[in-house]
Design a protein around this motif. Sequence first.
Motif, PDB file in Angstrom:
ATOM      1  N   ARG A 174       0.737  -0.921  -0.026  1.00  0.00           N
ATOM      2  CA  ARG A 174       0.012  -0.196  -0.073  1.00  0.00           C
ATOM      3  C   ARG A 174       0.954   1.222  -0.157  1.00  0.00           C
ATOM      4  NH1 ARG A 174      -2.089  -3.029   4.120  1.00  0.00           N
ATOM      5  NH2 ARG A 174      -1.121  -1.607   5.748  1.00  0.00           N
ATOM      6  N   VAL A 175       0.610   2.409  -0.621  1.00  0.00           N
ATOM      7  CA  VAL A 175       1.032   3.560  -0.913  1.00  0.00           C
ATOM      8  C   VAL A 175       1.804   3.840   0.446  1.00  0.00           C
ATOM      9  CG1 VAL A 175       1.252   5.879  -1.426  1.00  0.00           C
ATOM     10  CG2 VAL A 175       0.346   4.195  -3.077  1.00  0.00           C
ATOM     11  N   GLU A 176       0.914   3.908   1.564  1.00  0.00           N
ATOM     12  CA  GLU A 176       1.055   4.630   2.927  1.00  0.00           C
ATOM     13  C   GLU A 176       1.891   3.520   3.813  1.00  0.00           C
ATOM     14  OE1 GLU A 176      -3.108   2.424   3.192  1.00  0.00           O
ATOM     15  OE2 GLU A 176      -1.729   3.661   1.603  1.00  0.00           O
ATOM     16  N   GLY A 177       1.707   2.571   3.299  1.00  0.00           N
ATOM     17  CA  GLY A 177       2.506   1.532   4.361  1.00  0.00           C
ATOM     18  C   GLY A 177       2.043   1.416   5.583  1.00  0.00           C
ATOM     19  N   THR A 178       3.033   1.087   6.739  1.00  0.00           N
ATOM     20  CA  THR A 178       2.635   0.946   7.887  1.00  0.00           C
ATOM     21  C   THR A 178       2.603   2.285   8.790  1.00  0.00           C
ATOM     22  OG1 THR A 178       4.769   0.386   8.584  1.00  0.00           O
ATOM     23  CG2 THR A 178       3.466  -1.412   7.894  1.00  0.00           C
ATOM     24  N   ALA A 179       2.709   3.513   8.205  1.00  0.00           N
ATOM     25  CA  ALA A 179       2.849   4.739   8.836  1.00  0.00           C
ATOM     26  C   ALA A 179       1.628   5.023   9.671  1.00  0.00           C
ATOM     27  CB  ALA A 179       3.384   5.781   7.820  1.00  0.00           C
ATOM     28  N   PRO A 180       0.479   5.055   9.103  1.00  0.00           N
ATOM     29  CA  PRO A 180      -0.675   5.319   9.638  1.00  0.00           C
ATOM     30  C   PRO A 180      -1.121   4.395  10.810  1.00  0.00           C
ATOM     31  CG  PRO A 180      -1.122   5.416   7.213  1.00  0.00           C
ATOM     32  CD  PRO A 180       0.288   4.802   7.606  1.00  0.00           C
ATOM     33  N   PHE A 181      -0.829   3.209  10.774  1.00  0.00           N
ATOM     34  CA  PHE A 181      -1.002   2.305  11.701  1.00  0.00           C
ATOM     35  C   PHE A 181      -0.239   2.418  13.072  1.00  0.00           C
ATOM     36  CE2 PHE A 181      -0.746  -1.661  14.286  1.00  0.00           C
ATOM     37  CZ  PHE A 181      -2.340  -2.054  14.320  1.00  0.00           C
ATOM     38  N   ASN A 182       1.217   2.633  12.723  1.00  0.00           N
ATOM     39  CA  ASN A 182       1.995   3.036  13.826  1.00  0.00           C
ATOM     40  C   ASN A 182       1.569   4.364  14.519  1.00  0.00           C
ATOM     41  OD1 ASN A 182       3.456   0.665  13.873  1.00  0.00           O
ATOM     42  ND2 ASN A 182       4.920   1.344  12.325  1.00  0.00           N
ATOM     43  N   ALA A 183       1.345   5.328  13.573  1.00  0.00           N
ATOM     44  CA  ALA A 183       1.055   6.676  14.185  1.00  0.00           C
ATOM     45  C   ALA A 183      -0.207   6.501  15.109  1.00  0.00           C
ATOM     46  CB  ALA A 183       0.704   7.474  13.064  1.00  0.00           C
ATOM     47  N   MET A 184      -1.208   5.722  14.882  1.00  0.00           N
ATOM     48  CA  MET A 184      -2.151   5.484  15.848  1.00  0.00           C
ATOM     49  C   MET A 184      -1.878   4.903  17.063  1.00  0.00           C
ATOM     50  SD  MET A 184      -4.170   2.584  16.845  1.00  0.00           S
ATOM     51  CE  MET A 184      -3.731   1.413  15.475  1.00  0.00           C
ATOM     52  N   LEU A 185      -1.099   3.902  16.791  1.00  0.00           N
ATOM     53  CA  LEU A 185      -0.643   3.263  18.190  1.00  0.00           C
ATOM     54  C   LEU A 185       0.200   4.337  18.887  1.00  0.00           C
ATOM     55  CD1 LEU A 185       1.124  -0.267  17.003  1.00  0.00           C
ATOM     56  CD2 LEU A 185      -1.211   0.401  18.192  1.00  0.00           C
ATOM     57  N   ARG A 186       0.912   5.317  18.334  1.00  0.00           N
ATOM     58  CA  ARG A 186       1.842   6.095  19.327  1.00  0.00           C
ATOM     59  C   ARG A 186       0.670   7.104  19.822  1.00  0.00           C
ATOM     60  NH1 ARG A 186       5.153   5.801  14.574  1.00  0.00           N
ATOM     61  NH2 ARG A 186       4.284   7.793  13.681  1.00  0.00           N
ATOM     62  N   SER A 187      -0.385   7.320  19.143  1.00  0.00           N
ATOM     63  CA  SER A 187      -1.293   8.430  19.656  1.00  0.00           C
ATOM     64  C   SER A 187      -2.219   7.954  20.974  1.00  0.00           C
ATOM     65  CB  SER A 187      -2.116   8.904  18.566  1.00  0.00           C
ATOM     66  OG  SER A 187      -2.821   7.941  18.261  1.00  0.00           O
ATOM     67  N   LEU A 188      -2.128   6.578  21.086  1.00  0.00           N
ATOM     68  CA  LEU A 188      -3.237   6.103  22.131  1.00  0.00           C
ATOM     69  C   LEU A 188      -2.883   6.695  23.393  1.00  0.00           C
ATOM     70  CD1 LEU A 188      -3.812   2.257  20.947  1.00  0.00           C
ATOM     71  CD2 LEU A 188      -5.048   4.331  20.524  1.00  0.00           C
TER      72      LEU A 188
END
Length: 294
Positions: A236-250
């Motif tokens: 996917r173009v966005e890769g894993t960055a959105p998922f990891n950003a979500m984890l960091r923001s929790l």
Amino acid sequence: MKHAFLLALNLCLAAAACARPDTVYVTHGAAHTPRVELADGHAIESRPMRGDTLTAGGVCFVRLPRLRLVLCIGQSNMAGRGLMDAGAADTLRSVYLFNGDGFERAAEPMNRYSTVRKELGMQRVGPVGSFAARYAEVTGAPVGVVVNARGGSSIDEWLPGSETDYLAKAVERIRAAGDWGDVAAVLWHQGEADSAHPERYEAKLRRLVGILRTELGNPSLPVVFGEIAHWNWTNRVEGTAPFNAMLRSLRIPHTACVSAEGLAPMKDETDPHFSAASQRELGRRYAEALLKLR
């Protein structure tokens, strides 16, 4: 803490000095040794355990101090997919692995006794060993790890309502170890199966944390979770960055998120699994994160 560390160390040394072929650990409060079935069909019957060690029939029985229990769950990176290397053969000082009946000296693969794992040959080096070694080193307390991961599992498969409900099986496992110590924390490494939908993940993780705390009777139980690999193995173009950003923001009380920055793949960047060296670094990061939650 220093006293507990020295006690655990002395018990380990006593075990090493005892006659082979086996060492059997008993709980801190045990008054008697367990009955041990031998390969030749004979058995060593239970007998009084008056000191911290007892040798009988070629088996050394060692009384462990109370352990700090840590439940380690998630999917394949928690199960361990790093290649088995020379370091994987080492047992770890003051670290014990739950085998379903009791504890033994911990060595890779740590997920081999999981009640939900895939085939044994897939279980390799993960973050649990280096986590526990570092945590025991800093706290001076012996650690008992209960590892019950399942490669390829989604977070939905861990929650009530699914056919699998791996979380219930993990809770059953840590409860089975309850006579050996107190639950100090849960480590959760999962998300590769859910990385395409970070917007759906937060509520599910909050639910998982809440269930664990309710079932284990501790509303402040520390839970540490980790980022998935930073390189783009997803196509996917966005890769894993959105998922990891979500984890960091929790912002869940008494939790921490561990960075996967700088870690390397087991094979290449089409592979979501960490190399053995990176798994060990990840484990040390888990330990440092948990130590800050104390």
